[in-house]
Design a protein around this motif. Structure first.
Motif, PDB file in Angstrom:
ATOM      1  N   PRO A 430     -19.981 -30.046  32.665  1.00  0.00           N
ATOM      2  CA  PRO A 430     -20.888 -29.637  31.578  1.00  0.00           C
ATOM      3  C   PRO A 430     -21.013 -28.128  31.463  1.00  0.00           C
ATOM      4  N   GLU A 431     -20.846 -27.393  32.608  1.00  0.00           N
ATOM      5  CA  GLU A 431     -21.028 -25.948  32.586  1.00  0.00           C
ATOM      6  C   GLU A 431     -19.763 -25.210  32.157  1.00  0.00           C
ATOM      7  N   PHE A 432     -18.576 -25.770  32.483  1.00  0.00           N
ATOM      8  CA  PHE A 432     -17.330 -25.052  32.213  1.00  0.00           C
ATOM      9  C   PHE A 432     -16.154 -26.016  32.294  1.00  0.00           C
ATOM     10  N   HIS A 433     -15.001 -25.543  31.802  1.00  0.00           N
ATOM     11  CA  HIS A 433     -13.725 -26.228  31.979  1.00  0.00           C
ATOM     12  C   HIS A 433     -12.819 -25.316  32.792  1.00  0.00           C
ATOM     13  N   ARG A 434     -12.132 -25.890  33.772  1.00  0.00           N
ATOM     14  CA  ARG A 434     -11.255 -25.101  34.640  1.00  0.00           C
ATOM     15  C   ARG A 434      -9.881 -25.780  34.713  1.00  0.00           C
ATOM     16  N   TRP A 468     -12.923 -22.594  28.770  1.00  0.00           N
ATOM     17  CA  TRP A 468     -14.227 -22.732  28.091  1.00  0.00           C
ATOM     18  C   TRP A 468     -15.354 -22.645  29.113  1.00  0.00           C
ATOM     19  N   ILE A 469     -16.392 -21.879  28.764  1.00  0.00           N
ATOM     20  CA  ILE A 469     -17.599 -21.783  29.579  1.00  0.00           C
ATOM     21  C   ILE A 469     -18.790 -21.986  28.661  1.00  0.00           C
ATOM     22  N   SER A 470     -19.677 -22.872  29.052  1.00  0.00           N
ATOM     23  CA  SER A 470     -20.853 -23.174  28.239  1.00  0.00           C
ATOM     24  C   SER A 470     -21.682 -21.912  28.000  1.00  0.00           C
ATOM     25  N   SER A 471     -22.184 -21.802  26.780  1.00  0.00           N
ATOM     26  CA  SER A 471     -23.032 -20.644  26.448  1.00  0.00           C
ATOM     27  C   SER A 471     -24.294 -20.630  27.314  1.00  0.00           C
ATOM     28  N   THR A 472     -24.811 -21.804  27.641  1.00  0.00           N
ATOM     29  CA  THR A 472     -25.993 -21.880  28.509  1.00  0.00           C
ATOM     30  C   THR A 472     -25.669 -21.339  29.899  1.00  0.00           C
ATOM     31  N   PHE A 473     -24.517 -21.728  30.441  1.00  0.00           N
ATOM     32  CA  PHE A 473     -24.089 -21.275  31.764  1.00  0.00           C
ATOM     33  C   PHE A 473     -23.857 -19.761  31.759  1.00  0.00           C
ATOM     34  N   LYS A 474     -23.221 -19.262  30.699  1.00  0.00           N
ATOM     35  CA  LYS A 474     -22.957 -17.825  30.610  1.00  0.00           C
ATOM     36  C   LYS A 474     -24.263 -17.037  30.545  1.00  0.00           C
ATOM     37  N   ASP A 476     -27.292 -17.990  31.588  1.00  0.00           N
ATOM     38  CA  ASP A 476     -28.143 -18.122  32.766  1.00  0.00           C
ATOM     39  C   ASP A 476     -27.563 -17.444  34.006  1.00  0.00           C
ATOM     40  N   TYR A 477     -26.229 -17.413  34.122  1.00  0.00           N
ATOM     41  CA  TYR A 477     -25.659 -16.969  35.394  1.00  0.00           C
ATOM     42  C   TYR A 477     -24.650 -15.819  35.289  1.00  0.00           C
ATOM     43  N   LEU A 478     -24.015 -15.636  34.144  1.00  0.00           N
ATOM     44  CA  LEU A 478     -22.932 -14.662  34.078  1.00  0.00           C
ATOM     45  C   LEU A 478     -23.292 -13.400  33.306  1.00  0.00           C
ATOM     46  N   ASP A 479     -24.012 -13.558  32.202  1.00  0.00           N
ATOM     47  CA  ASP A 479     -24.252 -12.416  31.319  1.00  0.00           C
ATOM     48  C   ASP A 479     -25.663 -11.869  31.380  1.00  0.00           C
ATOM     49  N   SER A 480     -26.604 -12.684  31.847  1.00  0.00           N
ATOM     50  CA  SER A 480     -27.990 -12.241  31.885  1.00  0.00           C
ATOM     51  C   SER A 480     -28.155 -11.097  32.875  1.00  0.00           C
ATOM     52  N   VAL A 481     -28.720  -9.976  32.407  1.00  0.00           N
ATOM     53  CA  VAL A 481     -28.890  -8.807  33.272  1.00  0.00           C
ATOM     54  C   VAL A 481     -29.799  -9.131  34.445  1.00  0.00           C
ATOM     55  N   SER A 482     -30.827  -9.933  34.225  1.00  0.00           N
ATOM     56  CA  SER A 482     -31.792 -10.237  35.279  1.00  0.00           C
ATOM     57  C   SER A 482     -31.240 -11.225  36.298  1.00  0.00           C
ATOM     58  N   ASN A 483     -30.182 -11.948  35.944  1.00  0.00           N
ATOM     59  CA  ASN A 483     -29.685 -12.992  36.841  1.00  0.00           C
ATOM     60  C   ASN A 483     -28.179 -12.874  37.055  1.00  0.00           C
ATOM     61  N   ARG A 484     -27.631 -11.689  36.825  1.00  0.00           N
ATOM     62  CA  ARG A 484     -26.187 -11.513  36.939  1.00  0.00           C
ATOM     63  C   ARG A 484     -25.775 -11.552  38.408  1.00  0.00           C
ATOM     64  N   ASN A 485     -24.714 -12.279  38.700  1.00  0.00           N
ATOM     65  CA  ASN A 485     -24.241 -12.466  40.072  1.00  0.00           C
ATOM     66  C   ASN A 485     -22.770 -12.083  40.126  1.00  0.00           C
ATOM     67  N   ALA A 486     -22.460 -10.985  40.849  1.00  0.00           N
ATOM     68  CA  ALA A 486     -21.082 -10.483  40.872  1.00  0.00           C
ATOM     69  C   ALA A 486     -20.117 -11.487  41.496  1.00  0.00           C
ATOM     70  N   ILE A 487     -20.538 -12.138  42.568  1.00  0.00           N
ATOM     71  CA  ILE A 487     -19.662 -13.104  43.240  1.00  0.00           C
ATOM     72  C   ILE A 487     -19.408 -14.294  42.328  1.00  0.00           C
ATOM     73  N   ASN A 491     -15.674 -15.428  40.252  1.00  0.00           N
ATOM     74  CA  ASN A 491     -15.030 -16.718  40.463  1.00  0.00           C
ATOM     75  C   ASN A 491     -15.039 -17.607  39.222  1.00  0.00           C
ATOM     76  N   TYR A 492     -15.532 -17.090  38.107  1.00  0.00           N
ATOM     77  CA  TYR A 492     -15.438 -17.837  36.853  1.00  0.00           C
ATOM     78  C   TYR A 492     -14.671 -17.022  35.816  1.00  0.00           C
ATOM     79  N   GLU A 493     -13.733 -16.233  36.317  1.00  0.00           N
ATOM     80  CA  GLU A 493     -12.799 -15.509  35.465  1.00  0.00           C
ATOM     81  C   GLU A 493     -11.387 -16.001  35.755  1.00  0.00           C
ATOM     82  N   ASP A 494     -10.472 -15.752  34.799  1.00  0.00           N
ATOM     83  CA  ASP A 494      -9.065 -16.088  35.041  1.00  0.00           C
ATOM     84  C   ASP A 494      -8.554 -15.248  36.215  1.00  0.00           C
TER      85      ASP A 494
END
Length: 739
Positions: A430-434, A468-474, A476-487, A491-494
């Motif tokens: 639901p969060e992404f396709h890999r 594909w990565i869900s907009s909700t997942f992006k 909440d975890y990838l793009d949000s400045v307050s919740n951005r996690n480098a690790i 691991n969710y990039e090509d």
């Protein structure tokens, strides 16, 4: 705590009942007989290791759980003497009948112990036995009197064969079994007989056997020295041949291949020849014979091999006939399975096709198709709530080295396989396709005499593609400045991973050592540098506009087994791992990071539930990415005992943790600091049950936290002093042993 206390009390009461029942087992002992309750071996010489002769005791007392309590005897004693009742028969089958002392077996044990000491060089050794009875129970005590050791004073050779005498005299200079000053040991003499026999049979002496070698020993000088003479007798055709003659040398005249009954030989002639160490025109060699058996045994297409030598009349020539029986070339298997990931249940199934002789050269081709489905719960804000995975993996294994610049003789001598593999894995969450593509070329070979196995991954290429990565997942975890996690973001990039690695394994049944080293990205980085490729905005070189990982990783694993008797074993295991990302990478790929917790790790924690360091996870669905590290230290101690039937028990203690090399903001407290790391060693204890069906083992372990470094306050940090079952336990179900 109350729940744990009540259940512990219940188990303790049951244990006491069974223990007390064991005291009444004497009701099954006939009048005039005794139940053997204990054996003891002692020596009147403190320096002599009496315990090493325990295996020579012919009759042992009833078995104990964890070498402490005779539970099986207690279960048997709970039954009655009336075997017509189902309850009594069941308890007696489940338990273990009392061992009735046998005086004949005890006397034979004394003889065996004496002979064993004499074989060790104590020529005047003796054994004394004392018996102590109480009621219908008996304790046997074996007192060893080793006396003085005897040493080899002089070695002489009496070789009645001129051809053998010359080279064997030189060879004896290199022998470390029969030298002046060594302990006079019968075991060493027998080992020397076997060594010389093997040596001669590998030099063309087809009819030689160890009975042609005899020893005589002279202790007439009345001191601790022994004069040893090795006699090598001449060859005799039959009993009437009193004088004898030189041992004949045999040469292989021809090597012939025949198929099994009603079979057609489908292996190519070149494949047959490459796996045959026996060669026409050369002297008979027993080592070549064994190697030929080993070479054909490793080919999956071969069912069995039968090698026979035929003597040519009136000559010293042999014809070698090798009969090969083959398995069916193709097979198809289907395997269903159930899955449980963090409480989410699902199902999976795999279909595997194998061809064991694809190109008529014993090449093995396999194709596995796998599908999996899992219903994901407690995931809000996403359109779908299911996980689906489809994968395909194809392997082609060649039973030889396939590599340039290797001589034919080297390839013929080497027991190796070459493997090409290709895989594709499709994951839709639901969060992404890999999507993961993999391509690898590797070699495996071994050195049986040194008990060494090697694996070389010449290259192992993995391409991770995130379509594909869900907009909700992006958000909440990838793009949000307050919740951005480098690790997490890395691991969710090509990503490209191109690694090379070597693994070496040693195993002698008691000690097992495994060490491996792998590197990734070095060739790609060097090529990018010399070709003048520009870096991206993250200061990384790319391949097809995709960054590649660069790291080095080292792992060491050690296992030591202590076998007390056939039912009790103590196993120590230690593991150390270190990985370092550099140059093109600042973070390790998720698949290469270490984690702690789970059925094969720290069993007081769930999978990826511990560390790194004193990091306290948030227990969120995505937080597992943070509970990984760049290095690992772990130690395990497990006592294993047989309970009854196919049921085994275990008690274990685990200690260890993982750490990061760098101080990542998203893993506070996770960095390894030399002066503080010992404070962050986690510990747990627990018990396990194993169902051993020989061909596979089902394992259930219950672990309890003892020291939890994630918490500073006393109640949770020192969990062993403040146990809370609902907070501190973890249950694991697995197949196979943990180490």
């Amino acid at each position: 705590m109350n729940w744990l206390y009540r259940h512990f009390l219940s188990f303790a009461i049951c244990g006491m009942i069974i223990l007390l029942a064991g005291c009444s087992a004497t009701k099954f002992v006939p009048d005039g007989k005794y139940m053997l309750s204990k054996n003891t071996i002692v020596s009147d010489q403190e320096e002599f290791n009496a315990a090493s002769l325990n295996p020579y005791i012919r009759q042992n007392a009833n078995s104990k759980w964890f070498s402490l309590i005779k539970i099986p005897l207690g279960v048997y004693a709970l039954s009655g003497t009336d075997t017509t009742k189902w309850r009594n028969r069941f308890l007696q089958r489940l338990g273990e009948a009392p061992v009735i002392f046998d005086s004949l077996q005890a006397q034979l044990t004394c003889n065996d112990l004496t002979i064993a000491m004499q074989n060790m060089g104590h020529l005047h050794a003796s054994t004394e036995m004392t018996l102590k009875t109480k009621g219908k129970k008996l304790k046997a005590k074996y007192i060893l009197h080793p006396r003085e050791l005897y040493y080899i004073r002089n070695v002489e050779l009496d070789i009645q064969d001129d051809n053998i005498r010359e080279f064997l005299t030189k060879d004896m200079e290199n022998s470390n079994l029969l030298n002046e000053g060594k302990i006079f040991s019968i075991d060493n003499l027998d080992a020397e007989r076997k060594r010389i026999t093997s040596l001669l049979m590998s030099r063309g002496y087809y009819h030689f056997h160890k009975d042609f070698i005899q020893f005589s020993a002279d202790t007439a000088k009345n001191d601790k020295g022994v004069d040893v003479t090795l006699h090598l007798l001449p060859y005799r055709v039959n009993e009437e041949d009193v004088k004898g003659r030189p041992h004949p040398l045999y040469t292989v005249r021809s090597v012939n291949f025949v198929s099994g009954e009603n079979e057609e030989m489908s292996l190519r002639q070149k494949t047959l020849e490459n796996n045959t160490a026996i060669q026409a025109g050369k002297l008979f060699n027993s080592n070549d014979l064994q190697k030929t058996y080993n070479n054909f045994a490793r080919l999956q297409t071969v069912k069995y091999t039968n090698i026979r030598f035929t003597e040519i009349p009136d000559s010293q020539l042999l014809d070698c006939n090798i009969q090969i029986s083959l398995n069916k070339p193709s097979s198809l298997s289907f395997q269903p399975e159930g899955t449980n990931t963090a409480g989410d249940f699902g199902a999976a199934a795999s279909l595997t096709y194998s061809n064991r002789n694809l190109f008529k050269g014993a090449e093995v081709f396999s194709l596995q198709l796998r599908g999996a489905y899992e219903a994901i719960t407690q995931l809000e804000g996403y359109q779908n709530s299911n996980f689906m995975e489809y994968s395909a993996e194809a392997k082609l294994m060649f039973p030889r080295f396939l590599a340039p610049f290797l001589s034919k003789s080297f390839k013929r001598r080497s027991t190796a396989t070459s493997e090409l593999s290709f895989g594709y894995d499709l994951q839709n969450r639901p969060e992404f396709h890999r999507r993961v593509f993999s391509l690898a070329w590797r070699y495996r070979w071994n050195a049986p005499k040194q008990r060494m196995n090697y694996r070389l991954d010449l290259f192992d290429l993995n391409y991770v593609f995130m379509p594909w990565i869900s907009s909700t997942f992006k958000h909440d975890y990838l793009d949000s400045v307050s919740n951005r996690n480098a690790i997490l973001k890395y691991n969710y990039e090509d990503l490209f991973i191109m690694k090379t690695g070597l693994t070496v394994t040693y195993n002698n049944g008691t000690h097992a050592i495994r060490t491996s080293i792998e590197t990734s990205g070095n060739l790609l980085n060097a090529a990018s540098y010399f070709l003048g490729q520009k870096k991206n905005d993250k200061d990384q070189y790319t391949l097809f506009n995709i960054a590649f990982a660069q790291y080095v990783k080292f792992d060491f694993d050690y296992t030591r087994m202590f076998q007390f008797d056939k039912n009790n074993q103590l196993v120590f295991h230690g593991a150390l791992g270190f990985a370092y990302p550099y140059s093109n990478s600042t973070i390790l790929p998720f698949e290469k990071r270490y984690f702690a917790g789970g059925a094969n790790s720290m069993r007081g924690w769930s999978v990826r539930g511990l560390g790194p360091g004193k990091y306290k996870g948030s227990h969120g669905r995505i937080d597992f990415i943070n509970q990984t590290g760049d290095m690992k230290l772990e130690m395990n101690l497990e006592y294993r005992t047989k309970l009854f039937w196919k049921l085994y028990g275990a008690a274990f203690i685990d200690a260890g943790n993982i750490w990061t090399i760098r101080n990542y903001a998203d893993q506070p407290g996770g960095q390894f600091v030399l002066k503080d790391f010992y404070k962050e060693i986690a510990m747990n204890y627990g018990f396990g049950i194993r169902l051993n069906f020989d061909y596979f083992i089902l394992r259930m372990d219950l672990g309890m936290k003892a020291i939890n470094p994630a918490y500073d306050y006393e109640d949770e940090h020192w969990a062993i002093l403040h146990p809370n079952f609902s907070r501190d336990y973890s249950f694991h179900f697995a197949v196979g042993m943990p180490f």
